[in-house]
Scaffold this active site. Structure first.
Site, short mmCIF file in Angstrom:
data_model
loop_
_atom_site.label_atom_id
_atom_site.label_comp_id
_atom_site.label_asym_id
_atom_site.label_seq_id
_atom_site.Cartn_x
_atom_site.Cartn_y
_atom_site.Cartn_z
N ASN A 62 0.83 -1.21 0.00
CA ASN A 62 0.00 0.00 0.00
C ASN A 62 0.86 1.25 0.00
OD1 ASN A 62 0.45 -0.98 2.68
ND2 ASN A 62 -1.12 0.37 3.49
N GLU A 64 0.43 5.26 0.57
CA GLU A 64 -0.50 6.29 1.06
C GLU A 64 -0.07 7.67 0.59
OE1 GLU A 64 -1.03 5.56 5.28
OE2 GLU A 64 -2.18 3.73 4.83
N GLU A 75 -3.06 -4.70 -3.00
CA GLU A 75 -3.55 -5.67 -3.99
C GLU A 75 -3.65 -5.04 -5.37
OE1 GLU A 75 -4.78 -4.94 -1.04
OE2 GLU A 75 -5.74 -6.66 -0.09
N CYS A 112 -10.16 -5.35 0.37
CA CYS A 112 -11.32 -4.44 0.39
C CYS A 112 -12.17 -4.64 -0.86
CB CYS A 112 -10.85 -2.99 0.51
SG CYS A 112 -10.27 -2.29 -1.04
N CYS A 115 -10.64 -3.58 -4.23
CA CYS A 115 -9.61 -4.53 -4.69
C CYS A 115 -10.26 -5.80 -5.22
CB CYS A 115 -8.62 -4.85 -3.56
SG CYS A 115 -7.50 -3.48 -3.23
N1 THU Z 1 -5.33 -1.48 2.46
C1 THU Z 1 -4.78 -2.33 1.55
O1 THU Z 1 -3.64 -2.16 1.12
N2 THU Z 1 -5.54 -3.36 1.11
C2 THU Z 1 -6.82 -3.61 1.51
O2 THU Z 1 -7.47 -4.48 0.95
C3 THU Z 1 -7.40 -2.84 2.60
C4 THU Z 1 -6.66 -1.62 3.00
C5 THU Z 1 -4.54 -0.33 2.90
C6 THU Z 1 -5.05 0.99 2.40
C7 THU Z 1 -4.53 1.94 3.45
O3 THU Z 1 -3.22 2.33 3.08
C8 THU Z 1 -4.44 1.09 4.72
O4 THU Z 1 -4.53 -0.26 4.31
C9 THU Z 1 -5.54 1.38 5.72
O5 THU Z 1 -6.79 1.28 5.14
#
Ligand code: THU
Length: 160
Positions: A62, A64, A75, A112, A115
């Protein structure tokens, strides 16, 4: 009027050690990828590793952003990375691992909704299921036989 029940199936492993060698090593790639996540705001790091049909492992984590919605999940970084580098190679499996710097993530962290939708596009494109394994930092691992097991009644190109 009729009521239809939709069933899905998951396999729950008590720990990483219960996985077959190939799946365990893919999960270890996801753990490594997770360690390079850029998650200064949520402190929640996610790593994803995809195994392609040619044996290549493609990772994502991830990323940000101070403008929060501009960040991206592990993902989607991984699947877009795979599709941009190896557009014609099928994805066989996906492993996901998540951790937090504020607590130990003991439960498997499922992808999520956005994704799931994104992954389903590529699963349908390649006409072969992608196995999905997900976990937290320790403890149980959940496996589904396909992305669509996580996304019943999916939206796809047939509606367009
Ligand atoms: N996040 C993911 O990388 N994948 C997911 O399926 C759920 C959430 C990340 C996004 C964000 O950077 C952090 O987790 C908190 O939501």
């Amino acid at each position: 009027m009729k009521k239809i029940e939709i069933k899905t199936a998951i396999t729950v492993f008590d720990s990483l050690d219960e996985l077959l060698k190939e799946n365990k090593s893919l999960m270890n790639e996801a753990v490594k990828a997770r360690q390079n996540a850029y998650a200064p705001y949520s402190k929640f790091s996610v790593g994803a590793a995809l195994l392609l049909e040619n044996g290549t492992v493609v990772i994502g984590n991830n990323q940000e952003n101070a403008a929060y919605p501009s960040g991206m999940c592990a993902e989607r970084v991984a699947i877009w990375n795979a599709s941009s580098q190896y557009p014609n190679k099928k994805v066989i499996k996906l492993a996901i691992s998540a951790s937090s710097s504020s607590h130990i993530v003991k439960e498997p962290v499922a992808p999520c909704g956005a994704c799931r939708q994104t992954l389903s596009e590529y699963e349908m494109k390649q006409k072969e299921s992608i196995e999905v394994f997900f976990m937290g930092e320790e403890g149980k691992v959940i496996k589904t036989a396909s992305v669509l097991d996580l996304l019943p009644i999916a939206f796809d190109k047939s509606f367009l």
